[in-house]
Motif scaffolding. Structure first.
Motif, PDB file in Angstrom:
ATOM      1  N   PHE A 149       8.419 116.798  12.892  1.00 17.90           N
ATOM      2  CA  PHE A 149       7.098 116.449  13.433  1.00 17.90           C
ATOM      3  C   PHE A 149       6.603 115.178  12.753  1.00 17.90           C
ATOM      4  CE2 PHE A 149       7.602 121.083  13.214  1.00 17.90           C
ATOM      5  CZ  PHE A 149       7.631 121.361  14.570  1.00 17.90           C
ATOM      6  N   PRO A 150       7.210 114.035  13.062  1.00 18.14           N
ATOM      7  CA  PRO A 150       6.944 112.795  12.323  1.00 18.14           C
ATOM      8  C   PRO A 150       5.528 112.266  12.477  1.00 18.14           C
ATOM      9  CG  PRO A 150       8.249 112.358  14.280  1.00 18.14           C
ATOM     10  CD  PRO A 150       8.181 113.840  14.149  1.00 18.14           C
ATOM     11  N   LEU A 151       5.064 111.671  11.394  1.00 22.26           N
ATOM     12  CA  LEU A 151       3.842 110.879  11.407  1.00 22.26           C
ATOM     13  C   LEU A 151       4.255 109.417  11.553  1.00 22.26           C
ATOM     14  CD1 LEU A 151       1.921 112.580   8.465  1.00 22.26           C
ATOM     15  CD2 LEU A 151       1.460 112.868  10.896  1.00 22.26           C
ATOM     16  N   ASP A 152       3.311 108.546  11.854  1.00 20.04           N
ATOM     17  CA  ASP A 152       3.633 107.131  12.034  1.00 20.04           C
ATOM     18  C   ASP A 152       3.695 106.433  10.679  1.00 20.04           C
ATOM     19  OD1 ASP A 152       3.753 107.319  14.791  1.00 20.04           O
ATOM     20  OD2 ASP A 152       1.613 106.959  15.020  1.00 20.04           O
ATOM     21  N   GLU A 153       4.884 106.435  10.078  1.00 15.33           N
ATOM     22  CA  GLU A 153       5.103 105.756   8.797  1.00 15.33           C
ATOM     23  C   GLU A 153       6.177 104.703   9.006  1.00 15.33           C
ATOM     24  OE1 GLU A 153       5.818 106.883   4.094  1.00 15.33           O
ATOM     25  OE2 GLU A 153       6.407 108.274   5.660  1.00 15.33           O
ATOM     26  N   LYS A 154       5.873 103.458   8.688  1.00 20.57           N
ATOM     27  CA  LYS A 154       6.765 102.347   8.993  1.00 20.57           C
ATOM     28  C   LYS A 154       7.397 101.767   7.720  1.00 20.57           C
ATOM     29  CE  LYS A 154       5.466 102.618  13.299  1.00 20.57           C
ATOM     30  NZ  LYS A 154       6.360 103.185  14.328  1.00 20.57           N
ATOM     31  N   PRO A 155       8.606 101.187   7.854  1.00 17.68           N
ATOM     32  CA  PRO A 155       9.206 100.472   6.714  1.00 17.68           C
ATOM     33  C   PRO A 155       8.343  99.276   6.322  1.00 17.68           C
ATOM     34  CG  PRO A 155      10.818 100.904   8.444  1.00 17.68           C
ATOM     35  CD  PRO A 155       9.470 101.219   9.031  1.00 17.68           C
ATOM     36  N   HIS A 156       8.398  98.881   5.049  1.00 21.27           N
ATOM     37  CA  HIS A 156       7.644  97.701   4.629  1.00 21.27           C
ATOM     38  C   HIS A 156       8.556  96.736   3.886  1.00 21.27           C
ATOM     39  CE1 HIS A 156       7.250 100.528   1.199  1.00 21.27           C
ATOM     40  NE2 HIS A 156       7.299  99.442   0.453  1.00 21.27           N
ATOM     41  N   ALA A 157       8.231  95.468   4.014  1.00 17.13           N
ATOM     42  CA  ALA A 157       9.091  94.405   3.493  1.00 17.13           C
ATOM     43  C   ALA A 157       9.042  94.324   1.973  1.00 17.13           C
ATOM     44  CB  ALA A 157       8.678  93.069   4.093  1.00 17.13           C
ATOM     45  N   VAL A 158      10.172  93.920   1.385  1.00  9.73           N
ATOM     46  CA  VAL A 158      10.251  93.622  -0.046  1.00  9.73           C
ATOM     47  C   VAL A 158      10.135  92.113  -0.185  1.00  9.73           C
ATOM     48  CG1 VAL A 158      11.665  93.724  -2.129  1.00  9.73           C
ATOM     49  CG2 VAL A 158      11.745  95.605  -0.464  1.00  9.73           C
ATOM     50  N   ARG A 159       9.078  91.655  -0.795  1.00  3.60           N
ATOM     51  CA  ARG A 159       8.825  90.222  -0.899  1.00  3.60           C
ATOM     52  C   ARG A 159       9.551  89.598  -2.100  1.00  3.60           C
ATOM     53  NH1 ARG A 159       7.228  89.396   4.179  1.00  3.60           N
ATOM     54  NH2 ARG A 159       5.440  90.683   4.744  1.00  3.60           N
ATOM     55  N   HIS A 160       9.982  88.381  -1.928  1.00  3.42           N
ATOM     56  CA  HIS A 160      10.495  87.532  -3.015  1.00  3.42           C
ATOM     57  C   HIS A 160      11.859  87.962  -3.564  1.00  3.42           C
ATOM     58  CE1 HIS A 160       6.432  86.118  -2.764  1.00  3.42           C
ATOM     59  NE2 HIS A 160       5.945  87.234  -3.280  1.00  3.42           N
ATOM     60  N   VAL A 161      12.534  88.867  -2.907  1.00  5.32           N
ATOM     61  CA  VAL A 161      13.875  89.286  -3.337  1.00  5.32           C
ATOM     62  C   VAL A 161      14.832  89.105  -2.171  1.00  5.32           C
ATOM     63  CG1 VAL A 161      15.324  91.184  -4.132  1.00  5.32           C
ATOM     64  CG2 VAL A 161      12.994  90.941  -5.012  1.00  5.32           C
ATOM     65  N   ARG A 162      15.965  88.452  -2.429  1.00  3.04           N
ATOM     66  CA  ARG A 162      16.957  88.208  -1.385  1.00  3.04           C
ATOM     67  C   ARG A 162      18.043  89.276  -1.396  1.00  3.04           C
ATOM     68  NH1 ARG A 162      16.440  83.343   1.023  1.00  3.04           N
ATOM     69  NH2 ARG A 162      15.011  81.854   0.051  1.00  3.04           N
ATOM     70  N   CYS A 163      18.585  89.543  -0.232  1.00  6.16           N
ATOM     71  CA  CYS A 163      19.706  90.478  -0.117  1.00  6.16           C
ATOM     72  C   CYS A 163      20.899  89.914  -0.884  1.00  6.16           C
ATOM     73  CB  CYS A 163      20.065  90.674   1.351  1.00  6.16           C
ATOM     74  SG  CYS A 163      21.549  91.690   1.606  1.00  6.16           S
ATOM     75  N   ARG A 164      21.570  90.727  -1.648  1.00  5.33           N
ATOM     76  CA  ARG A 164      22.706  90.271  -2.454  1.00  5.33           C
ATOM     77  C   ARG A 164      23.939  89.981  -1.602  1.00  5.33           C
ATOM     78  NH1 ARG A 164      22.856  93.183  -8.193  1.00  5.33           N
ATOM     79  NH2 ARG A 164      20.633  93.223  -8.688  1.00  5.33           N
ATOM     80  N   VAL A 165      23.947  90.471  -0.357  1.00  5.33           N
ATOM     81  CA  VAL A 165      25.099  90.262   0.514  1.00  5.33           C
ATOM     82  C   VAL A 165      24.926  89.008   1.372  1.00  5.33           C
ATOM     83  CG1 VAL A 165      26.457  91.211   2.427  1.00  5.33           C
ATOM     84  CG2 VAL A 165      25.689  92.705   0.576  1.00  5.33           C
ATOM     85  N   ASP A 220      16.219  92.832  -9.862  1.00  2.34           N
ATOM     86  CA  ASP A 220      16.066  91.471  -9.347  1.00  2.34           C
ATOM     87  C   ASP A 220      14.651  90.945  -9.585  1.00  2.34           C
ATOM     88  OD1 ASP A 220      18.677  91.385  -8.524  1.00  2.34           O
ATOM     89  OD2 ASP A 220      18.259  91.896  -6.436  1.00  2.34           O
ATOM     90  N   ILE A 221      13.651  91.802  -9.360  1.00  3.94           N
ATOM     91  CA  ILE A 221      12.261  91.405  -9.595  1.00  3.94           C
ATOM     92  C   ILE A 221      12.048  91.084 -11.069  1.00  3.94           C
ATOM     93  CG2 ILE A 221       9.908  92.307  -9.735  1.00  3.94           C
ATOM     94  CD1 ILE A 221      10.458  91.399  -6.996  1.00  3.94           C
ATOM     95  N   ARG A 222      12.633  91.902 -11.938  1.00  3.63           N
ATOM     96  CA  ARG A 222      12.490  91.669 -13.372  1.00  3.63           C
ATOM     97  C   ARG A 222      13.140  90.349 -13.771  1.00  3.63           C
ATOM     98  NH1 ARG A 222      13.677  96.356 -14.732  1.00  3.63           N
ATOM     99  NH2 ARG A 222      15.905  96.164 -15.202  1.00  3.63           N
ATOM    100  N   GLN A 223      14.307  90.067 -13.194  1.00  3.96           N
ATOM    101  CA  GLN A 223      14.989  88.804 -13.468  1.00  3.96           C
ATOM    102  C   GLN A 223      14.145  87.614 -13.004  1.00  3.96           C
ATOM    103  OE1 GLN A 223      17.384  89.911 -15.691  1.00  3.96           O
ATOM    104  NE2 GLN A 223      18.787  88.442 -14.764  1.00  3.96           N
ATOM    105  N   LEU A 224      13.531  87.759 -11.807  1.00  2.00           N
ATOM    106  CA  LEU A 224      12.686  86.694 -11.283  1.00  2.00           C
ATOM    107  C   LEU A 224      11.480  86.465 -12.189  1.00  2.00           C
ATOM    108  CD1 LEU A 224      11.878  84.721  -9.018  1.00  2.00           C
ATOM    109  CD2 LEU A 224      10.771  86.642  -7.849  1.00  2.00           C
ATOM    110  N   ARG A 225      10.876  87.563 -12.654  1.00  2.00           N
ATOM    111  CA  ARG A 225       9.721  87.451 -13.538  1.00  2.00           C
ATOM    112  C   ARG A 225      10.094  86.740 -14.833  1.00  2.00           C
ATOM    113  NH1 ARG A 225       8.880  92.385 -14.101  1.00  2.00           N
ATOM    114  NH2 ARG A 225       7.376  92.639 -12.421  1.00  2.00           N
ATOM    115  N   GLU A 226      11.232  87.149 -15.406  1.00  2.00           N
ATOM    116  CA  GLU A 226      11.671  86.530 -16.658  1.00  2.00           C
ATOM    117  C   GLU A 226      11.972  85.050 -16.467  1.00  2.00           C
ATOM    118  OE1 GLU A 226      14.943  88.885 -17.916  1.00  2.00           O
ATOM    119  OE2 GLU A 226      13.705  90.586 -18.553  1.00  2.00           O
ATOM    120  N   GLN A 227      12.568  84.701 -15.327  1.00  2.00           N
ATOM    121  CA  GLN A 227      12.881  83.308 -15.039  1.00  2.00           C
ATOM    122  C   GLN A 227      11.614  82.459 -14.937  1.00  2.00           C
ATOM    123  OE1 GLN A 227      15.216  82.746 -11.493  1.00  2.00           O
ATOM    124  NE2 GLN A 227      14.715  80.573 -11.345  1.00  2.00           N
TER     125      GLN A 227
END
Length: 255
Positions: A182-198, A237-244
């Motif tokens: 009995f699903p509710l309307d819950e949508k995926p949300h974007a991950v900002r500032h991180v690129r796919c490793r592939v 990845d986020i931690r690496q970006l922050r440190e950079q």
């Protein structure tokens, strides 16, 4: 000694493991990951703790939703919903009862573990049988809200002991099952500032943690890629970006 997620100690629960990471003894070429997730929040791993918080956030809406509709074939088992009665309930109502009982089990486990009073109970619902068949939706909402508030206030403590942690992950499983049916309307949300490793695109999105009967998943939305990632890899990845960025700012400030 590293504590592992409670799911690795309960035989009938699916063990939480890190996607694509393996124990050194793993010889299964089709294994999707067998390295157990460490406990990070009491006896719950990051994934279970996040899903439990999200399950609590959805509790009132989801249980009220299931109780307010009459969806699916009526249960032919003749569930006894009140003393002296034999009421056949719609599948969605049975699901609402299951959710309430399991949430109540979390509350009772916390009460027993810590020797504190149980939450306030009302004739609208029984923590053994679920809701009274004639309970109005307003009353269902009210008693569910009271129970959810009780459990939410106890989250930090209840997940530090075996009984409470086990009942918490069982509640997550119950919520996942209900959302699947009995699903509710819950949508995926974007991950900002991180690129796919592939594919290298900034196209990652977090799938709703309770959408499927699986761990939390980060998925590349690039149709030519579709790679799946463990959320902890994204955190890295986020931690690496922050440190950079911080290192570059420190270098500029020192110049």
């Amino acid at each position: 000694m590293t504590l592992l997620c409670i799911t690795n100690d309960v035989p009938d629960l699916r063990s939480c493991t890190i996607r694509d990471q393996h124990l050194s003894t793993c010889e299964n070429g089709k294994c999707g990951g067998c390295l157990p997730r460490p406990a990070e929040h009491g006896l719950l791993c990051y994934s279970c703790a996040t899903k439990f918080d999200d399950a609590l956030a959805l509790s009132v809406d989801l249980i009220s939703h299931c109780r307010s509709i009459e969806s699916g074939p009526r249960d032919s088992s003749g569930i006894r919903s009140a003393p002296g009665s034999r009421v056949i309930l719609p599948t969605s109502w049975v699901q609402a009862d299951t959710l309430y009982r399991q949430l109540a089990a979390v509350a009772v486990a916390y009460s027993v573990d810590w020797g504190v009073d149980e939450p306030e109970w009302d004739i609208t619902a029984s923590h053994h049988n679920g809701f009274h068949p004639e309970a109005p939706i307003e009353a269902v909402w009210w008693v569910t809200d009271i129970l959810t508030r009780y459990v939410s206030a106890a989250t930090e403590l209840l997940r530090t002991k075996h009984h409470g942690a086990e009942q918490a992950v069982r509640y997550v499983a119950a919520v996942q099952t209900a959302l699947h049916a009995f699903p509710l309307d819950e949508k995926p949300h974007a991950v900002r500032h991180v690129r796919c490793r592939v594919c290298g695109h900034e196209s990652l999105r977090v799938k709703p943690p309770l959408e499927h009967l699986d761990p939390i998943v980060v998925e590349c939305s690039n149709l030519a890629c579709g790679a799946l990632w463990d959320p902890q890899m994204v955190e890295w990845d986020i931690r690496q970006l922050r440190e950079q960025i911080e290192a570059e700012r420190a270098k500029e400030a020192a110049a």
